[in-house]
Design a protein around this motif. Structure first.
Motif, PDB file in Angstrom:
ATOM      1  N   ARG A  62       0.820  -1.213   0.000  1.00  0.00           N
ATOM      2  CA  ARG A  62       0.000   0.000   0.000  1.00  0.00           C
ATOM      3  C   ARG A  62       0.852   1.260   0.000  1.00  0.00           C
ATOM      4  N   PRO A  65       3.331   0.706  -4.234  1.00  0.00           N
ATOM      5  CA  PRO A  65       2.496  -0.087  -5.156  1.00  0.00           C
ATOM      6  C   PRO A  65       3.301  -0.907  -6.154  1.00  0.00           C
ATOM      7  N   ARG A 270      -6.508  -2.139 -10.615  1.00  0.00           N
ATOM      8  CA  ARG A 270      -5.354  -1.251 -10.533  1.00  0.00           C
ATOM      9  C   ARG A 270      -4.741  -0.961 -11.902  1.00  0.00           C
ATOM     10  N   LYS A 272      -4.589   0.791 -15.738  1.00  0.00           N
ATOM     11  CA  LYS A 272      -4.811   2.177 -16.175  1.00  0.00           C
ATOM     12  C   LYS A 272      -6.249   2.407 -16.604  1.00  0.00           C
ATOM     13  N   SER A 275      -8.158   2.632 -12.883  1.00  0.00           N
ATOM     14  CA  SER A 275      -7.700   3.403 -11.723  1.00  0.00           C
ATOM     15  C   SER A 275      -6.880   4.610 -12.174  1.00  0.00           C
ATOM     16  N   VAL A 276      -7.218   5.756 -11.626  1.00  0.00           N
ATOM     17  CA  VAL A 276      -6.439   6.958 -11.932  1.00  0.00           C
ATOM     18  C   VAL A 276      -5.108   6.934 -11.187  1.00  0.00           C
ATOM     19  N   ASN A 277      -4.987   6.048 -10.192  1.00  0.00           N
ATOM     20  CA  ASN A 277      -3.748   5.926  -9.417  1.00  0.00           C
ATOM     21  C   ASN A 277      -2.936   4.695  -9.806  1.00  0.00           C
ATOM     22  N   SER A 278      -3.232   4.105 -10.962  1.00  0.00           N
ATOM     23  CA  SER A 278      -2.524   2.900 -11.393  1.00  0.00           C
ATOM     24  C   SER A 278      -1.003   3.094 -11.307  1.00  0.00           C
ATOM     25  N   ASP A 280      -1.736   1.514  -8.445  1.00  0.00           N
ATOM     26  CA  ASP A 280      -2.409   1.350  -7.163  1.00  0.00           C
ATOM     27  C   ASP A 280      -3.912   1.444  -7.388  1.00  0.00           C
ATOM     28  N   TYR A 281      -4.673   1.048  -6.373  1.00  0.00           N
ATOM     29  CA  TYR A 281      -6.115   1.233  -6.440  1.00  0.00           C
ATOM     30  C   TYR A 281      -6.433   2.722  -6.397  1.00  0.00           C
ATOM     31  N   GLY A 282      -7.540   3.090  -6.984  1.00  0.00           N
ATOM     32  CA  GLY A 282      -7.941   4.487  -6.992  1.00  0.00           C
ATOM     33  C   GLY A 282      -9.308   4.653  -7.632  1.00  0.00           C
TER      34      GLY A 282
END
Length: 476
Positions: A62, A65, A270, A272, A275-278, A280-282
């Motif tokens: 976490r 990532p 996760r 693209k 997730s906007v934070n790829s 990572d989760y987002g």
């Protein structure tokens, strides 16, 4: 913690010892031959290293990532955890079912009953720990809606691999052949190898030829007016796709298990696209496809067939360990075998079979199995040949009692219990407060989390050492 990282110590052996661990070398090697049943320390260290790696990537993922599982294609450090344990189970099977054990059919029948019973226990334990009853760290609740129980998970996958590899070792090995040459070795285990090739063939045929139709799933959103369910349609109508929405692995799980009984927070969230934070989760991107919210089980039915092959690879390493009694022979054969697997895996990737832990593709199986072999070979040389055991004693202890570490640490049972004792507010518990304190001392959230996880690993190593000193070993 992510169930993808949750692993097991199946403890497939009642006594993971090697009767023919006899060597003709001199010096330290003679101490091995002096004991009729010498436990393979390097396998304990290998297993303990994998447990420690599991805790590291799961809890640090976490904050970093890039250490977490690859969102879909590719391989990260976390993606080696599962194959390492499958490989270790295979090696253990080779040591338990030693040469000449099954000369009588009655012995085979008794061994089969024990394997079936252990498989059932392992599968049921997986359902208990990963079926959804325990809600994990940060959730001071427990309970399960039986209509949404998760049937498959990491321990269930291990039970499948353990069962198939054990059955092949009991019934598909010609115990009348004396191995005195490479040709005899191949002949002795030829039927077993053909069985593993058959499993590979079934997996590949279904993965690339099974027709995946359009499908839909129900997704619930919590709005100010209440919970609203929407139906998402996914367009497929194709064969051979390895992308998240239209692969045969997910199709078979949806068909047999049902969407409600699959993992509800899949790794491809996760990517693209989702997730906007790829990586990572987002939050979902504005143009995200509907399948981003669909369930997918990373330990599903079809992928577990290919995962079982990793057990078969480890089983061959166990055969080498039992049959060949010279350290140099073992290290040489293991190294050649491992590099061969790595080369084949990279060639398959170049030819167009991508690396994917979620699908457990053929290239992924070869590369991770080869890496498992190289790591075990290195540990074997350090621990069992050079006998440098003090630096690895914590890992050895964790490997000898990895099942309890898995249940308490990886399944978040122990952290959840500790978090249940707090001062005034649930956030004021020992675990969260300790981690925040370390982060403040280091003035970094990421490095503070890493330091906290290292302390956590040391804690479990010492706890496993305490259990070892007391002669307490938790097995199935």
């Amino acid at each position: 913690m992510s169930p993808e990282n949750q692993i097991h110590d199946v403890e497939v052996a009642d006594e993971e010892q090697i009767t023919p661990l006899i060597t003709h070398d001199s010096g330290a090697d003679k101490s091995l031959s002096s004991l009729p049943n010498q436990r393979l320390v390097s396998l304990d260290v290998f297993r303990g290293l994998t447990v420690a790696l599991m805790i590291l990537v799961d809890d640090v993922g976490r904050a970093f990532p890039s250490l977490n599982h690859s969102p879909w294609f590719g391989v990260t450090l976390a993606d080696f955890v599962m194959p390492f344990f499958l490989f270790g189970v295979g090696v253990s099977i080779g040591l338990v079912f030693k040469v000449g054990v099954f000369q009588k059919v009655s012995s085979k029948s008794n061994a089969t009953k024990k394997v079936i019973w252990r498989t059932i226990k392992l599968f049921l334990l997986g359902i208990l720990l990963q079926g959804g009853y325990f809600h994990g760290r940060g959730h001071l609740t427990y309970g399960l809606d039986l209509s949404k129980i998760r049937w498959f998970g990491v321990l269930q996958r291990i039970s499948v691999g353990y069962f198939l590899a054990s059955m092949s070792e009991i019934w598909l090995v010609n115990n009348n052949i004396l191995v005195d040459s490479p040709a005899a070795f191949a002949k002795k285990y030829s039927i077993q190898w053909m069985f593993s090739i058959l499993l590979c063939s079934v997996y590949l045929c279904l993965l690339y030829s099974l027709y995946v139709p359009n499908w839909k799933f129900e997704h619930s959103n919590l709005l100010w007016s209440g919970r609203v369910s929407t139906i998402q349609n996914v367009h497929c109508e194709m064969r051979g796709s390895l992308d998240p929405p239209c692969n045969a692995v997910g199709f078979i799980d949806r068909l047999i298990l049902g969407e409600d009984h699959m993992y509800q927070r899949p790794v491809y969230r996760r990517t693209k696209e989702c997730s906007v934070n790829s990586p990572d989760y987002g939050p979902l991107p504005p143009d995200s496809p509907g399948w981003c919210l669909a369930p997918f089980d990373p330990e599903g039915i079809l992928s577990s067939l290919m995962a079982a092959i990793t057990c078969f690879v480890g089983l061959q390493f166990g055969h080498i360990l039992v049959i060949f009694q010279d350290h140099k022979q073992r290290v040489l054969l293991w190294s050649v075998f491992s590099f061969f697997l790595l080369v084949v895996g990279y060639i398959l990737e170049i030819l167009g079979i991508p690396l994917s832990k979620a699908l457990y593709t053929l290239s992924y199986m070869f590369i991770t199995a080869g890496a498992s072999g190289l790591v075990l070979t290195a540990i074997y040389y350090i621990v069992d040949i050079e006998r440098l055991r003090k630096p690895t004693v914590l890992l050895q202890w964790m490997g000898m009692n990895a099942l309890i570490v898995y249940a308490l640490a990886a399944c978040d049972i122990f952290p959840a219990v500790i978090q249940g004792f707090y001062y005034r507010s649930p956030e004021n518990n020992l675990i969260d407060t300790s981690e925040a304190l370390i982060q403040n001392i280091l003035q970094s959230e990421k490095w503070g989390t890493l330091a906290f996880v290292i302390i956590e690993i040391l804690f479990w190593g010492l706890l496993a050492g305490f259990l070892h000193k007391k002669g307490i070993y938790i097995k199935l």
